[in-house]
Design an enzyme around this catalytic site. Structure first.
Site, PDB file in Angstrom:
ATOM      1  N   GLU A   1       8.534  -8.393   1.084  1.00 46.00           N
ATOM      2  CA  GLU A   1       8.498  -6.943   0.840  1.00 46.00           C
ATOM      3  C   GLU A   1       9.607  -6.252   1.625  1.00 46.00           C
ATOM      4  OE1 GLU A   1       3.694  -6.565  -0.049  1.00 46.00           O
ATOM      5  OE2 GLU A   1       4.422  -6.139   1.958  1.00 46.00           O
TER       6      GLU A   1
ATOM      7  N   THR B   1      -2.918  -1.878  -5.257  1.00 47.44           N
ATOM      8  CA  THR B   1      -2.232  -0.698  -5.815  1.00 47.44           C
ATOM      9  C   THR B   1      -1.014  -1.150  -6.624  1.00 47.44           C
ATOM     10  OG1 THR B   1      -2.888   0.359  -3.742  1.00 47.44           O
ATOM     11  CG2 THR B   1      -1.524   1.655  -5.222  1.00 47.44           C
TER      12      THR B   1
ATOM     13  N   GLY C   1       1.623  -5.405   4.886  1.00 45.17           N
ATOM     14  CA  GLY C   1       1.376  -6.817   5.177  1.00 45.17           C
ATOM     15  C   GLY C   1      -0.080  -7.201   5.163  1.00 45.17           C
TER      16      GLY C   1
ATOM     17  N   GLY D   1      -0.425  -6.403  -3.888  1.00 48.47           N
ATOM     18  CA  GLY D   1      -1.676  -5.767  -3.466  1.00 48.47           C
ATOM     19  C   GLY D   1      -2.355  -5.085  -4.637  1.00 48.47           C
TER      20      GLY D   1
HETATM   21  C1  5RP Z   1       0.756  -6.536   0.956  1.00 45.62           C
HETATM   22  C2  5RP Z   1       0.888  -5.112   1.324  1.00 45.62           C
HETATM   23  C3  5RP Z   1       0.127  -4.120   0.519  1.00 45.62           C
HETATM   24  O1  5RP Z   1       1.014  -3.178   0.026  1.00 45.62           O
HETATM   25  C4  5RP Z   1      -0.906  -3.448   1.378  1.00 45.62           C
HETATM   26  O2  5RP Z   1      -1.714  -4.449   1.978  1.00 45.62           O
HETATM   27  C5  5RP Z   1      -1.762  -2.479   0.584  1.00 45.62           C
HETATM   28  O3  5RP Z   1      -2.635  -3.164  -0.252  1.00 45.62           O
HETATM   29  P1  5RP Z   1      -3.585  -2.422  -1.269  1.00 45.62           P
HETATM   30  O4  5RP Z   1      -2.716  -1.765  -2.287  1.00 45.62           O
HETATM   31  O5  5RP Z   1      -4.407  -3.563  -1.853  1.00 45.62           O
HETATM   32  O6  5RP Z   1      -4.435  -1.448  -0.512  1.00 45.62           O
HETATM   33  O7  5RP Z   1       1.586  -4.729   2.231  1.00 45.62           O
HETATM   34  O8  5RP Z   1       1.433  -7.375   1.854  1.00 45.62           O
END
Ligand code: 5RP
Length: 221
Positions: free
Chosen positions: A103, A31, A95, A29
């Site tokens: 994960e 972050t 997710g 993702g």
């Molecule tokens: C991916 C995830 C990510 O950690 C979640 O969607 C957060 O994403 P972002 O950091 O882009 O806000 O679970 O499967």
């Protein structure tokens, strides 16, 4: 501060948990991507990383961080990943990027799970974000009916296949008063590979990027 700046601040704060010689789990993702960029700066002192998705593998390799498979790496000391929602008890919905199954496996195999997120992800109770459920394609309609029996409305994620070759149902409207119980109930539906509730194995630490700095929440606070 912008949401992106808060994500970056949380991701950079997680570098403190990375110790010399570690092989660490790395999530998926935007972050997690900030974390990978920061990890590049300390790559010479780690053994390598286990990636929760093909996308994360690619980004790690671009930064020349050695990518190991979980079978080879064994149990991990540390896992760093983002979340779509997090409570103060450190239960999560994950997710949004569709990588929830790998994960969840890495989280289970890790001694410490440090979640990194911006302040918009902190909630009093989980469930406004639709819960992702990874489903074997053959079982899609059956699983959707079972989820409806649990009070949710399952919407197939269009034009998306997981790294494991499966589908995602995004489930709206669930009452997640008891995340541990619901996580187990959904996992017990035949055809479900995993669901995005991380409550049985919640995070151990939440680093939350806020406009006034990174707040640290720990299990038991
Ligand atoms: C991916 C995830 C990510 O950690 C979640 O969607 C957060 O994403 P972002 O950091 O882009 O806000 O679970 O499967």
């Amino acid at each position: 501060m912008s949401q992106e700046a808060n994500k970056k601040a949380a991701a950079e704060a997680a570098i403190e948990y990375v110790k010399t010689g570690m092989t660490i789990g790395v999530g998926t993702g935007s972050t997690a991507n900030f974390f990978i960029d920061a990890l590049a700066g300390v790559k010479d002192r780690i053994e390598g990383a286990v990636a929760s998705s093909e996308e994360t593998s690619r980004r790690l390799r671009e930064h020349e961080v050695p990518v190991l498979d979980l079978d080879h790496a064994g149990d991990l000391p540390l896992y760093i990943d983002g979340a779509d929602e997090a409570t103060r008890n450190l239960a999560l919905i994950k997710g949004g990027g569709g990588a929830l199954t790998r994960e969840k496996i890495i989280a289970a195999a890790s001694r410490q799970f440090v979640c990194i997120a911006d302040q918009s992800k902190l909630v009093d109770s989980l469930g406004e974000f639709p819960l992702p459920v990874e489903v074997i394609p053959f079982a899609r309609a059956y699983v959707a009916r079972q989820l409806s029996g649990l009070g949710g409305r399952a919407v197939p994620r269009g034009d998306f296949t997981t790294d494991n070759g499966n589908l995602i149902l995004d489930v709206h409207g669930l009452d997640i008063a008891d995340p541990v119980a619901l996580e187990g109930a959904i996992d017990h539906i035949a055809g479900v590979v995993s669901n995005g509730l991380f409550a049985r194995r919640a995070a151990d630490v939440l680093l939350l990027g806020t406009d006034s700095g990174v707040r640290v929440f720990e299990a038991g606070d």
